[in-house]
Design a protein around this motif. Structure first.
Motif: not given
Length: 356
Positions: A69-85
């Motif tokens: 569950p934590f991998i799913a949360l962090f992976a989604a956050m990191v992927a979306l933040i990277a797209l934002n950056r």
């Protein structure tokens, strides 16, 4: 959206991020767990560095599934933040694509990750953890980790236990059999390297036998008659979280047949079924944080809030799961209520941020 070029690109970014997180988490788990296992192995039992590495490797899938569950949360956050950056989400939204469209590849990825965890990782973790417990039992101390089983056969009252289990509970490792007399007094004890249940008999191997008032003797093999069948022993010895998703329905049916509580097994079964939806809820939480970060330039405190929200959801699901296992709540409700509530909240926040 998922079948478009942009959808495939977002999906690929998510999969790559999940793969990196899996590799990193597995490496950390292995290193930390190895340091614990190496301190518990027994040199007297012939265990060494190789045994510690094998035990750690076998324990890895069981521990890893707790972190999904934590991998799913962090992976989604990191992927979306990277797209934002890289302003990719900004361009995407400027092209008229709504949040529901660009979040769909991440939701599909989370669902597939959850399905893989339930259908592949869970059975693997069940099998490897039992093997690891068997190897650990060789060098374990005097405290028994297997519940004692009482049996009365042909007027003989005995209890049997062990320090580990194998073969789904039909084999006890470092087994101990204690005999009682007619008045409940202890009369004899047998310590065996292993005990195998088959056709109404426990077969003990490499046995040290001690009778009250007598010197100990060694026997290569001893047979102890029992009225316990394999299904009953398996039901009593195997923990619910060590039963694979495919074996749980049969274990539940066996528990009902023996008149035993099925709450823990049913809760575990429903929890596994709800896991893909839990990962989707984690992804929605990540989306609410990252969307707000993109549009309103929120501080990292908002991202920390998303992490804390995901952690709170996980802790709540584990706590409610414990209530279901103990019978306080219905197994169905205890597994699904946290997931449904989290998904509803995530969708509500996204609706508010997207449409006002």
């Amino acid at each position: 959206m998922i079948f478009s070029v942009l959808g495939r690109y977002f999906f690929t970014r998510y999969v790559v991020t999940v793969a990196w997180f899996l590799f990193g988490v597995m490496s950390i788990i292995y290193l930390i767990d190895f340091s614990e296992v190496i301190g518990d192995i027994s040199a007297e039992a012939g265990q060494g560095m190789t045994d510690a590495m094998v035990i750690t490797l076998l324990r890895l899938p069981y521990i890893l599934q707790q972190t999904i569950p934590f991998i799913a949360l962090f992976a989604a956050m990191v992927a979306l933040i990277a797209l934002n950056r890289r302003n990719e989400l900004v361009v995407t939204r400027a092209a008229g694509i709504s949040v529901w469209q660009f979040i769909l590849p991440f939701v599909v990825g989370a669902t597939l990750l959850g399905a893989a965890s339930v259908l592949a990782l869970n059975p693997l973790a069940s099998w490897t953890q039992k093997k690891a417990m068997g190897l650990e039992a060789v060098g374990r101390g005097q405290d028994h980790t297997v519940p004692w089983l009482r049996q009365q056969t042909d007027g003989q009252d005995t209890i049997i236990g062990g320090r580990g289990i194998a073969e789904n509970g039909t084999e006890l490792l470092q087994a101990v059999v204690i005999y009682f007399g007619d008045e409940g007094q202890l009369t004899k004890r047998q310590d065996a390297k292993r005990a195998v249940l088959d056709n109404g008999w426990w077969t003990l191997y490499d046995v040290t036998e001690v009778e009250v008032g007598e010197l100990s003797t060694h026997k290569d093999e001893v047979r102890v008659k029992t009225n316990l069948d394999e299904d009953f022993v398996q039901q009593n010895l195997v923990q619910p979280d060590l039963v694979s998703i495919f074996a749980l329905p049969r274990q539940i049916e066996l528990a009902r047949r023996f008149g035993m509580s099925t709450k823990a097994l049913e809760t575990q079964y429903n929890y596994l079924l709800s896991l893909p939806f839990l990962l989707v809820a984690m992804t929605l939480i990540a989306a609410t944080v990252c969307l707000k970060f993109s549009r309103f330039a929120q501080s990292p405190a908002v991202i920390l809030g998303g992490i804390l929200s995901g952690f709170l959801l996980y802790v709540t699901s584990v706590l409610v799961k414990a209530f279901g296992s103990s019978g306080v709540l219905s197994p169905l409700l205890s597994a699904w209520i946290p997931v449904v509530v989290a998904m509803a909240l995530g969708l509500t926040i996204l609706l508010h941020q997207e449409d006002g």
